[in-house]
Write an enzyme that holds these catalytic residues in place. Structure first.
Site, short mmCIF file in Angstrom:
data_model
loop_
_atom_site.label_atom_id
_atom_site.label_comp_id
_atom_site.label_asym_id
_atom_site.label_seq_id
_atom_site.Cartn_x
_atom_site.Cartn_y
_atom_site.Cartn_z
CG ASP A 1 38.18 39.01 33.81
OD1 ASP A 1 37.50 39.53 34.73
OD2 ASP A 1 38.16 39.41 32.65
CE1 TYR B 1 42.54 41.05 31.78
CE2 TYR B 1 43.83 41.73 29.89
CZ TYR B 1 42.72 41.10 30.41
OH TYR B 1 41.80 40.53 29.57
NE ARG C 1 33.52 40.71 32.06
CZ ARG C 1 34.62 40.58 32.79
NH1 ARG C 1 34.58 40.80 34.10
NH2 ARG C 1 35.76 40.26 32.22
CG ASN D 1 42.70 37.10 31.27
OD1 ASN D 1 41.57 37.47 31.55
ND2 ASN D 1 43.40 37.66 30.30
CG ASP E 1 33.69 38.93 29.15
OD1 ASP E 1 32.80 39.56 29.76
OD2 ASP E 1 34.87 38.91 29.51
#
Length: 124
Positions: free
Chosen positions: A112, A34, A80, A36, A82
């Site tokens: 992201d 993951y 998107r 960022n 968030d």
């Protein structure tokens, strides 16, 4: 039958409304990543759960408002906003571009891309 990468990402994004860190981390492979992009990557399901636990301790939930999503083979891109709902009643709408790699129904990597200055101002 294994769910499509598009279905996995759609379901995963919807789960952030009422985030359960272990449930969210379970979407990843054991060695999933993951990342960022403004920060260091988080590697491994346990580390991802710990990261999500820390992050979500400040919010009641996050509404992933997906504007566009496209999938090709094992890669899913989404654009998107968030919307983070803080415990003190504030909200932060963060524009995000997400890239997911999904194999056999599990997220192998999630990256992201967003403006860290927007996040720092909200948490600062």
């Amino acid at each position: 039958m294994t769910r499509s990468p598009d279905d996995v990402v759609t379901e995963f994004c919807a789960r952030w409304t009422t985030p359960d860190p272990d449930e969210l981390a379970a979407y990843f492979t054991e060695d999933g990543v993951y990342h960022n992009m403004p920060m260091d990557p988080v590697v491994g399901r346990a580390a991802i759960s710990a990261f999500i636990t820390e992050f979500t301790s400040m919010v009641d939930g996050i509404d992933f408002r997906v504007h566009r999503q496209i999938a090709t083979d094992s890669v899913v891109f989404n654009e998107r906003t968030d919307v983070m709902r803080f415990k003190d009643g504030r909200e932060l709408a963060l524009p995000v571009a997400g890239v997911f790699e999904v194999h056999d129904g599990a997220i192998v990597a999630w990256r992201d891309y967003f403006d860290m200055a927007t996040v720092t101002a909200a948490f600062g």
